[in-house]
Design a protein around this motif. Structure first.
Motif, PDB file in Angstrom:
ATOM      1  N   ASP A  29      -6.071  -4.665   3.395  1.00  0.00           N
ATOM      2  CA  ASP A  29      -7.109  -4.133   2.493  1.00  0.00           C
ATOM      3  C   ASP A  29      -6.514  -3.015   1.633  1.00  0.00           C
ATOM      4  N   TRP A  30      -5.630  -3.396   0.711  1.00  0.00           N
ATOM      5  CA  TRP A  30      -4.936  -2.404  -0.113  1.00  0.00           C
ATOM      6  C   TRP A  30      -5.892  -1.698  -1.068  1.00  0.00           C
ATOM      7  N   TRP A  31      -5.617  -0.424  -1.274  1.00  0.00           N
ATOM      8  CA  TRP A  31      -6.211   0.376  -2.344  1.00  0.00           C
ATOM      9  C   TRP A  31      -5.094   0.781  -3.305  1.00  0.00           C
ATOM     10  N   PRO A  32      -5.381   0.913  -4.595  1.00  0.00           N
ATOM     11  CA  PRO A  32      -4.440   1.635  -5.470  1.00  0.00           C
ATOM     12  C   PRO A  32      -4.566   3.130  -5.193  1.00  0.00           C
ATOM     13  N   TRP A  33      -3.576   3.896  -5.653  1.00  0.00           N
ATOM     14  CA  TRP A  33      -3.653   5.360  -5.505  1.00  0.00           C
ATOM     15  C   TRP A  33      -4.886   5.856  -6.262  1.00  0.00           C
ATOM     16  N   SER A  34      -5.781   6.499  -5.549  1.00  0.00           N
ATOM     17  CA  SER A  34      -7.026   6.950  -6.173  1.00  0.00           C
ATOM     18  C   SER A  34      -7.713   7.943  -5.255  1.00  0.00           C
ATOM     19  N   ALA A  35      -8.567   8.775  -5.830  1.00  0.00           N
ATOM     20  CA  ALA A  35      -9.359   9.705  -5.022  1.00  0.00           C
ATOM     21  C   ALA A  35     -10.266   8.947  -4.070  1.00  0.00           C
ATOM     22  N   GLU A  36     -10.728   7.767  -4.501  1.00  0.00           N
ATOM     23  CA  GLU A  36     -11.633   6.975  -3.664  1.00  0.00           C
ATOM     24  C   GLU A  36     -10.958   6.527  -2.369  1.00  0.00           C
ATOM     25  N   ALA A  37      -9.657   6.213  -2.450  1.00  0.00           N
ATOM     26  CA  ALA A  37      -8.940   5.788  -1.244  1.00  0.00           C
ATOM     27  C   ALA A  37      -8.912   6.911  -0.212  1.00  0.00           C
ATOM     28  N   PHE A  38      -8.653   8.133  -0.649  1.00  0.00           N
ATOM     29  CA  PHE A  38      -8.582   9.242   0.292  1.00  0.00           C
ATOM     30  C   PHE A  38      -9.974   9.629   0.800  1.00  0.00           C
ATOM     31  N   GLU A  39     -10.987   9.451  -0.026  1.00  0.00           N
ATOM     32  CA  GLU A  39     -12.352   9.673   0.436  1.00  0.00           C
ATOM     33  C   GLU A  39     -12.728   8.657   1.512  1.00  0.00           C
ATOM     34  N   GLU A  40     -12.269   7.413   1.338  1.00  0.00           N
ATOM     35  CA  GLU A  40     -12.505   6.380   2.339  1.00  0.00           C
ATOM     36  C   GLU A  40     -11.839   6.759   3.667  1.00  0.00           C
ATOM     37  N   ALA A  41     -10.626   7.292   3.600  1.00  0.00           N
ATOM     38  CA  ALA A  41      -9.946   7.718   4.824  1.00  0.00           C
ATOM     39  C   ALA A  41     -10.714   8.846   5.511  1.00  0.00           C
ATOM     40  N   ARG A  42     -11.278   9.767   4.732  1.00  0.00           N
ATOM     41  CA  ARG A  42     -12.071  10.838   5.326  1.00  0.00           C
ATOM     42  C   ARG A  42     -13.319  10.282   6.016  1.00  0.00           C
ATOM     43  N   LYS A  43     -13.972   9.324   5.347  1.00  0.00           N
ATOM     44  CA  LYS A  43     -15.179   8.746   5.926  1.00  0.00           C
ATOM     45  C   LYS A  43     -14.886   7.999   7.221  1.00  0.00           C
ATOM     46  N   LYS A  44     -13.760   7.258   7.229  1.00  0.00           N
ATOM     47  CA  LYS A  44     -13.398   6.474   8.412  1.00  0.00           C
ATOM     48  C   LYS A  44     -12.675   7.309   9.457  1.00  0.00           C
ATOM     49  N   ASN A  45     -12.259   8.525   9.054  1.00  0.00           N
ATOM     50  CA  ASN A  45     -11.514   9.419   9.949  1.00  0.00           C
ATOM     51  C   ASN A  45     -10.228   8.759  10.435  1.00  0.00           C
ATOM     52  N   VAL A  46      -9.458   8.216   9.478  1.00  0.00           N
ATOM     53  CA  VAL A  46      -8.184   7.555   9.790  1.00  0.00           C
ATOM     54  C   VAL A  46      -7.113   8.080   8.845  1.00  0.00           C
ATOM     55  N   PRO A  47      -5.844   7.938   9.227  1.00  0.00           N
ATOM     56  CA  PRO A  47      -4.762   8.317   8.313  1.00  0.00           C
ATOM     57  C   PRO A  47      -4.572   7.290   7.205  1.00  0.00           C
ATOM     58  N   VAL A  48      -3.787   7.678   6.222  1.00  0.00           N
ATOM     59  CA  VAL A  48      -3.461   6.817   5.080  1.00  0.00           C
ATOM     60  C   VAL A  48      -2.033   6.308   5.241  1.00  0.00           C
ATOM     61  N   LEU A  49      -1.855   5.000   5.073  1.00  0.00           N
ATOM     62  CA  LEU A  49      -0.509   4.440   4.932  1.00  0.00           C
ATOM     63  C   LEU A  49      -0.204   4.361   3.444  1.00  0.00           C
ATOM     64  N   LEU A  50       0.811   5.086   3.000  1.00  0.00           N
ATOM     65  CA  LEU A  50       1.260   5.014   1.611  1.00  0.00           C
ATOM     66  C   LEU A  50       2.522   4.168   1.567  1.00  0.00           C
ATOM     67  N   SER A  51       2.472   3.070   0.840  1.00  0.00           N
ATOM     68  CA  SER A  51       3.617   2.175   0.679  1.00  0.00           C
ATOM     69  C   SER A  51       4.007   2.158  -0.792  1.00  0.00           C
ATOM     70  N   VAL A  52       5.229   2.585  -1.088  1.00  0.00           N
ATOM     71  CA  VAL A  52       5.697   2.711  -2.474  1.00  0.00           C
ATOM     72  C   VAL A  52       6.883   1.782  -2.683  1.00  0.00           C
ATOM     73  N   GLY A  53       6.860   1.022  -3.775  1.00  0.00           N
ATOM     74  CA  GLY A  53       7.968   0.134  -4.107  1.00  0.00           C
ATOM     75  C   GLY A  53       7.940  -0.221  -5.575  1.00  0.00           C
ATOM     76  N   TYR A  54       8.606  -1.309  -5.925  1.00  0.00           N
ATOM     77  CA  TYR A  54       8.611  -1.786  -7.305  1.00  0.00           C
ATOM     78  C   TYR A  54       8.912  -3.279  -7.291  1.00  0.00           C
ATOM     79  N   SER A  55       8.630  -3.949  -8.384  1.00  0.00           N
ATOM     80  CA  SER A  55       8.554  -5.410  -8.354  1.00  0.00           C
ATOM     81  C   SER A  55       9.895  -6.088  -8.140  1.00  0.00           C
ATOM     82  N   SER A  56      10.995  -5.485  -8.557  1.00  0.00           N
ATOM     83  CA  SER A  56      12.296  -6.137  -8.419  1.00  0.00           C
ATOM     84  C   SER A  56      13.056  -5.666  -7.189  1.00  0.00           C
ATOM     85  N   CYS A  57      12.384  -4.967  -6.278  1.00  0.00           N
ATOM     86  CA  CYS A  57      13.003  -4.423  -5.073  1.00  0.00           C
ATOM     87  C   CYS A  57      13.085  -5.506  -3.997  1.00  0.00           C
TER      88      CYS A  57
END
Length: 674
Positions: free
Chosen positions: A21-49
């Motif tokens: 259930d991916w989110w893009p980087w957004s304030a809404e994603a972090f608000e969702e984590a606060r509501k669910k009381n869970v940590p955030v997995l941040l995965s960073v990459g690029y298309s040719s990696c």
């Protein structure tokens, strides 16, 4: 619910069908984590990696892993090319904590975006001392549930450490001759005298360092600097890192001999290398440098140009090998049997010898990367049949076109298009290729139409004719302005200088801090846990050094003291870093060479494209700026009050507030610019 399907980034859309259930980087994603009381997995990459694709296939496409992620985390996916600010901040934390970094970058955050656990690629099962990704997830989740206070303390300490890092100017004033000589000495110590380039494996193309070496040679006459530049460029052009059939460079070589590349092709690498090979030709007349510059320019136009006239970010490393497997390098490598199938027995034997294709292979599964193991190999002086080589190349390229092509990331990044504009404009001017100048102009038009708002605030990306939502960072302003000014010098169209001025004014207003330091994001940008600020040049010029170079060039064009003073203050960091870490501030050193030389200001009162204008563009004086047009014209400040002498085209060369006598002879102008 996966929320990536409507994102502009091709990299994010590649993950739109994941069960995560991916989110893009957004304030809404972090608000969702606060509501669910869970940590955030941040995965960073690029298309040719390549390893980003591997981890996606092994973990993010796995139903069991996805179910665990969805139950215990809010998962955020970021394209580092779209959000270099987010990438930079958390990569700094990863490197500080682990001593290394890379992509995919995997970071676990609190709902306040504070990092507390880090990594890069995690395998699906324990391997070589590394835990499996599932083990990492379970460990992080357990820590979050059972040791929340400890997690919070770790996160707060990390954020505090990052916030406490300050970047001093590096001393009063810009570097002088002593610091640049020390930088050259440092490069000499790290130079690979056998294989060219610097350091060991993996080996990256040192485009910005080569630019510094060429400028240092132009200013001082140092033959050692020129030799390192020329030999490094020759070694890369002969190696597997260079596409011997289609032109263009891969991201890096996995070995110190430049034989086996990591096969993705990036716009920024090819733009920088195209320009530096053109400059090597300008300094030496090398036929190899001319060939590689033109082939690389043609590669960019043929394979990276988008329908809107801009240039796409990258070609993937992987493609289908014909059996349904997605394999790294499949599009580019050859076996002896494949050569025979295309060329027949005799020409296949010739091609195998010429391109270094062996029975055991230089890559994987008996395949070889094409290279020129005996040097240039294509010259008549080497006894090689040039017509036969050309025929073999043509047939192999035609056969390769029937293979499944690597995917292309069609995202247009402002910064990298600025680099491409500069490279194509100058290469077109040097080698009488007006089509390349036209392609540069079309890309510049796209940036003005789509990326620049009414207030000259750049959008970082666009795609399919639609500007992205993310703000440009400092490197976008510096590199786009650099491209615009190169285009102005070549075309004689002063509007490009005017556009560059708008961008430089934004830099002064939004990116400069106390004491002349520069930040990668604007004063009014989204606030992250730390405001990113990095002067070191990595794969492309840092925002800091790109802006310093553009500010200096704009000041030379216009006489603006404010822009020159800002450039000089920004170069203070080069004074500190250049002698200690010259490989990692090559563009900063190149800009410092321009400052020491003037840079020279060349005004050609006469026809654009005329003899004096061509000589001015081909002059090797470091960072010289050129303005050409009608005498006394208003297109460029440098042309004001410049008149014809004796009724013929006339050139004026100035530097350090002193002007030489005007010249009307091309040979004399060349002497002024050598």
């Amino acid at each position: 619910m996966n929320r990536l399907a409507d994102e502009q980034s091709p990299y994010l859309r590649q993950h739109a069908d994941n069960p995560v259930d991916w989110w893009p980087w957004s304030a809404e994603a972090f608000e969702e984590a606060r509501k669910k009381n869970v940590p955030v997995l941040l995965s960073v990459g690029y298309s040719s990696c390549h390893w980003c694709h591997v981890m996606a296939h092994e973990s993010f496409e796995d139903e069991g892993t996805a179910a665990y992620l969805n139950a215990h985390f809010v998962s955020v996916k970021v394209d580092r090319e779209e959000r270099p600010d987010v990438d930079a901040v958390y990569m700094e934390a990863v490197q500080a904590a682990t001593g290394h970094g890379g992509w995919p970058m995997t970071v676990f955050l609190t709902p306040d975006a504070e990092p507390f656990y880090f990594g890069t690629y995690f395998p699906p099962e324990p391997r070589h001392g590394s835990p499996s990704f599932r083990q990492v997830l379970e460990g992080v989740s357990a820590a979050w549930t059972d040791r929340r206070e400890e997690v919070g303390e770790v996160a707060a300490r990390i954020v505090g450490d990052l916030a406490g890092r300050s970047l001093a100017r590096g001393g009063d004033g810009p570097p002088g001759d002593a610091e640049l000589s020390q930088a050259l000495l440092g490069l000499t110590r790290e130079y690979d005298a056998v294989h060219g380039g610097f350091g060991g494996a993996p080996k990256f193309p040192p485009s910005m360092v080569v630019e510094f070496l060429l400028r240092h040679y132009a200013r001082t006459g140092s033959e050692g600097a020129l030799q390192m530049a020329a030999d490094s460029c020759a070694a890369m052009a002969h190696g597997g890192i260079y596409d011997q059939l289609g032109g263009g460079f891969a991201r890096y070589a996995v070995d110190r001999e430049w034989i086996v590349p990591h096969f993705e092709k990036m716009l920024y690498d090819n733009a920088l290398l195209c320009r530096v090979y053109a400059h090597l030709w300008r300094a030496t007349g090398s036929s190899l440098a001319r060939r590689v510059a033109l082939e690389t320019a043609d590669f960019m136009v043929r394979e990276l140009r988008t329908a809107e006239g801009g240039f796409a970010s990258a070609l993937d490393a992987d493609s289908d090998d014909g059996s349904g497997r997605h394999v790294e390098g499949a599009f580019y490598v050859w076996t002896p049997a494949q050569l025979r199938e295309v060329l027949g027995e005799d020409d296949a034997e010739f091609a195998a010898e010429y391109f270094g294709v062996t029975g055991e292979g230089t890559f994987e599964e008996g395949s070889s990367v094409l290279r020129l193991p005996e040097g240039e190999g294509g010259g008549a002086e080497g006894g090689v049949d040039c017509e036969r080589v050309a025929s073999v190349r043509e047939r192999l390229l035609a056969a390769r076109e029937l293979r499944t092509r690597p995917e292309r990331d069609d995202k247009v990044v402002a910064s990298w298009n600025g680099l491409a504009i500069a490279a194509l404009a100058e290469t077109g001017a040097f080698f009488d290729r007006p089509d390349l100048v036209e392609r540069a102009t079309e890309a510049a038009d796209l940036l003005v139409r789509l990326h620049m708002g009414d207030a000259a605030r750049l959008a970082r990306t666009s795609m399919d004719g639609r500007a992205g939502a993310h703000a440009g960072v400092l490197e976008d302003y510096g590199n786009v302005a650099e491209g615009f000014m190169a285009l102005a010098s070549v075309t004689g169209e002063g509007v490009w200088l005017e556009f560059a001025g708008f961008l430089m004014d934004v830099v002064l207003d939004q990116f400069v801090g106390e004491g002349g330091v520069l930040y990668d994001t604007a004063h009014d940008a989204e606030k992250l846990i730390r405001r990113p600020q990095d002067p070191t040049d990595n794969a492309s010029p840092s925002g800091w050094t790109a802006a310093a170079g553009a500010l200096l060039s704009y000041a030379a064009h216009t006489g603006s003291a404010a822009h020159r003073e800002a450039a000089e203050r920004a170069l203070g960091v080069v004074k500190a870093l250049g002698p200690r870490a010259p490989r990692f501030i090559g563009w900063g050193l190149a800009v410092a060479e321009a400052l020491l030389d003037g840079p020279r200001e060349v005004a050609v009162a006469g026809p654009v494209g005329g003899e004096l204008h061509r000589v001015a563009l081909r002059g090797s004086a470091p960072g010289a700026v050129v303005a050409a047009g009608a005498p006394g014209g208003e297109e460029f400040p440098l042309l004001v009050d410049r008149v014809l002498v004796g009724g013929v085209p006339t050139a004026y060369v100035c530097r350090h507030f002193v002007c030489d006598a005007p010249v009307t002879c091309a040979e004399e102008l060349a002497r002024h610019l050598s």
